[in-house]
Design a protein around this motif. Structure first.
Motif, PDB file in Angstrom:
ATOM      1  N   SER A 270      -7.125 -26.979 -84.708  1.00 35.06           N
ATOM      2  CA  SER A 270      -7.129 -25.693 -84.026  1.00 35.06           C
ATOM      3  C   SER A 270      -5.756 -25.018 -84.102  1.00 35.06           C
ATOM      4  CB  SER A 270      -7.534 -25.887 -82.560  1.00 35.06           C
ATOM      5  OG  SER A 270      -7.508 -24.665 -81.860  1.00 35.06           O
ATOM      6  N   ASN A 271      -4.696 -25.764 -83.837  1.00 28.87           N
ATOM      7  CA  ASN A 271      -3.357 -25.185 -83.872  1.00 28.87           C
ATOM      8  C   ASN A 271      -2.919 -24.827 -85.283  1.00 28.87           C
ATOM      9  OD1 ASN A 271      -1.731 -25.158 -81.155  1.00 28.87           O
ATOM     10  ND2 ASN A 271      -3.015 -26.983 -81.062  1.00 28.87           N
ATOM     11  N   ARG A 275      -1.895 -20.926 -86.363  1.00 26.44           N
ATOM     12  CA  ARG A 275      -0.587 -20.574 -86.911  1.00 26.44           C
ATOM     13  C   ARG A 275      -0.680 -20.039 -88.338  1.00 26.44           C
ATOM     14  NH1 ARG A 275       0.771 -26.115 -85.416  1.00 26.44           N
ATOM     15  NH2 ARG A 275       1.163 -26.398 -87.641  1.00 26.44           N
ATOM     16  N   SER A 276      -1.712 -20.493 -89.071  1.00 22.33           N
ATOM     17  CA  SER A 276      -1.799 -20.185 -90.496  1.00 22.33           C
ATOM     18  C   SER A 276      -2.554 -18.905 -90.794  1.00 22.33           C
ATOM     19  CB  SER A 276      -2.476 -21.346 -91.235  1.00 22.33           C
ATOM     20  OG  SER A 276      -1.779 -22.553 -91.023  1.00 22.33           O
ATOM     21  N   GLY A 277      -3.493 -18.539 -89.936  1.00 25.91           N
ATOM     22  CA  GLY A 277      -4.360 -17.418 -90.244  1.00 25.91           C
ATOM     23  C   GLY A 277      -5.466 -17.863 -91.191  1.00 25.91           C
ATOM     24  N   LEU A 320       0.721 -31.165 -86.990  1.00 23.98           N
ATOM     25  CA  LEU A 320       0.986 -30.874 -88.403  1.00 23.98           C
ATOM     26  C   LEU A 320       1.912 -29.678 -88.591  1.00 23.98           C
ATOM     27  CD1 LEU A 320      -2.423 -31.520 -90.236  1.00 23.98           C
ATOM     28  CD2 LEU A 320      -0.314 -32.838 -90.428  1.00 23.98           C
ATOM     29  N   LEU A 321       2.899 -29.565 -87.752  1.00 25.18           N
ATOM     30  CA  LEU A 321       3.945 -28.572 -87.978  1.00 25.18           C
ATOM     31  C   LEU A 321       4.914 -29.188 -88.984  1.00 25.18           C
ATOM     32  CD1 LEU A 321       5.101 -25.804 -87.188  1.00 25.18           C
ATOM     33  CD2 LEU A 321       6.456 -26.967 -85.434  1.00 25.18           C
ATOM     34  N   LEU A 322       4.632 -28.981 -90.268  1.00 23.17           N
ATOM     35  CA  LEU A 322       5.358 -29.632 -91.351  1.00 23.17           C
ATOM     36  C   LEU A 322       6.707 -28.945 -91.595  1.00 23.17           C
ATOM     37  CD1 LEU A 322       2.284 -30.037 -93.720  1.00 23.17           C
ATOM     38  CD2 LEU A 322       3.249 -31.745 -92.161  1.00 23.17           C
TER      39      LEU A 322
END
Length: 530
Positions: A270-271, A275-277, A320-322
């Motif tokens: 979901s997050n 964040r990605s669109g 997964l904030l890479l």
């Protein structure tokens, strides 16, 4: 002449002992692989996909045969080492399957790593399923040891009389062979006794995360809105919001878009999607959200400084904030600080809202991730209170005074605030509240509320009649940042003045493990899981 056993002048097979040992081993293997066997063979056969079911049966048969041979042949020391390896892999599979009701694969294993810091809370919440899984694992090990006790000595005595050369080495090579070659040979699935090592190797040697795409669009004009804030709560269902939180917004000109669809029933997908669109009209299993032009890129192009506040963890980022994405954020803050974390975040944001400058803030609130009783003071409810009572109390305590502190003294003429949750919650005893193997609509049902400046809010308020998805938050934000609304809608989804163009939701495998891989995504005209 004797008729006793192997190794005598006239050797006779102890059929009863062999049969008992084989049955014990078979029971152990079936128990360890209960869910994979069911999904890969029985479900496929029930769907008349006999080809896939047959290949899966062959795959399991070969792997089971190799483990069976190892149980018979390996010396006590090597058998003990093999048993440890089986325990670790089968244990992960059994616990995961018992809690989630699903089989493990490499993408789900990657998701497990991202959620590792929640292990303590999960173990507490799912003590019953965890204990049952451990009981199954113990039974598997006991059955394997008993099978070896019945089979090892007579068979090894018979094999030794043939004096084979190098059989131990060959046995170890064959035992490891499936983990090394199964994917290359096109065989599947791997057995629970070995698949964790294959998945770990795949994740360890996976390609590094790619760079985010550059933003090519150019804002049409400098926007009037100077502060844009996404408040993403944790595990707040729409029903709970409607009864507990919504009254706090009374009289604040809040636009309630009603029951809104999250883009996942787990926190990470979901997050990542938020964040990605998401281009909802064209997204498919080959979409790689690691490569998209993220919200951070668009905000920076429009002149906004970017801030992410995480009220759930300390240390490295979650969900997964890479590194390539984190590098785009001007300021990243860990804000986890006990039961009143969300109130402290509200007060910090209030100060930011009164400062000059353009800012985009993604605030991940602490919320009420299970266990719910960990989110309000001890003694606030009787210990025997129902799950629903604990959940309601946790939400009430979490958001007590939140919006009052956030908006105190704020000039809202240049501020846009959106409040939502990463996913919903299925509140019932004995079920997985979210991220279940077979999700239900309640796991996707979240609130979506907008606090917009006068002059803008009328257009959104007049159209707030349901049919919304969190995929619309991204293009709506772009339009508020000054990007052309037609561009935002064409490349992502309708802005929030209209219902979603298409519902899209992601599973645990929200990004591919390697370049060119596939992801877990579904879409349709109806609300997820309905």
């Amino acid at each position: 002449m004797t008729n006793s056993s192997f190794g005598s002048t006239t050797r006779k097979w102890p059929i009863g002992r062999l049969l008992a040992g084989f049955l014990l081993f078979s029971a152990a293997y079936a128990l360890a692989n209960q869910l994979p066997l069911t999904h890969a063979i029985l479900y496929r056969a029930a769907a008349f996909d006999y080809s896939s079911a047959s290949l899966a049966a062959l795959s399991f048969a070969i792997q089971a045969s190799l483990l069976f041979a190892a149980v018979i042949w390996l010396s006590r020391r090597w058998f003990f080492i093999a048993l440890i390896l089986v325990t670790l892999s089968a244990g992960v599979n059994l616990v995961y399957g018992q809690i989630v009701g699903d089989t493990l694969d490499v993408q789900k294993a990657g998701w497990l790593l991202t959620e590792a810091r929640q292990a303590g809370e999960a173990a507490s919440e799912f003590a019953g399923p965890f204990a049952l899984a451990m009981g199954k694992l113990l039974l598997v090990l006991v059955l394997l040891v008993l099978a070896r006790h019945l089979l090892h000595r007579p068979v090894r005595q018979w094999i030794r009389s043939k004096r084979p050369e190098g059989i131990s080495v060959a046995m170890l090579v064959l035992l490891a062979l499936p983990s090394l070659t199964w994917s290359w040979l096109g065989l599947h699935p791997l057995g629970a006794e070995r698949n964790v090592y294959n998945y770990a190797a795949a994740l360890l040697f996976a390609d590094p995360p790619p760079q985010r795409a550059e933003v090519t669009a150019v804002p049409k004009a400098d926007p009037a809105i100077r502060k844009i804030i996404w408040l993403v709560d944790e595990s707040v269902s729409y029903d709970a919001f409607d009864t507990i939180i919504a009254p706090q917004l009374s009289g604040r000109a809040a636009i309630d878009f009603g029951e809104t669809a999250a883009m996942g029933h787990c926190s990470t997908p979901s997050n990542v999607a938020l964040r990605s669109g998401v281009a909802v009209r064209t997204v498919n299993e080959t979409t790689d959200l690691r490569r998209t032009a993220s919200i951070w890129g668009y905000a920076a192009k429009a002149g906004y400084s970017t801030i992410m506040i995480d009220g759930q963890v300390t240390g490295p980022p979650q969900n997964l904030l890479l590194p390539p994405e984190k590098a785009l954020i001007d300021r990243y803050e860990n804000a986890a600080d006990g039961l009143k974390t969300d109130l402290k975040i509200a007060r910090a944001l209030n100060a930011d809202l009164k400062n000059d400058g353009k800012q985009f803030v993604y605030a991940l609130l602490r919320g009420v991730h299970f266990q719910y009783r960990d989110h309000y003071p001890k003694g606030a409810l009787p210990p025997e209170s129902s799950t629903q009572a604990q959940y309601d109390k946790a939400i009430s305590y979490s958001k007590q005074g939140f919006f009052e502190a956030l908006l105190d003294g704020v000039d809202r003429s240049k501020v846009a605030i959106f409040y939502t949750s990463d996913h919903g919650q299925n509140i019932a005893d004995g079920v997985t509240p979210h991220c279940s193997g077979q999700p239900v609509p309640a796991e996707f049902a979240v609130p979506l509320v907008a606090l917009l400046p006068p002059g803008i809010e009328q257009d959104y308020a007049a159209a707030a009649n349901g049919g919304r998805s969190l995929s619309q938050l991204f293009p709506t934000t772009l339009s508020l940042m000054g990007y052309d609304a037609a561009y935002a809608e064409e490349n992502y989804d309708n802005i929030l003045t209209a219902p979603t163009a298409r519902y899209v939701w992601f599973g645990r495998g929200v990004v591919p493990v390697a370049d060119g891989g596939v992801i877990d995504v579904q879409s349709g005209e109806s609300f997820p899981a309905r």
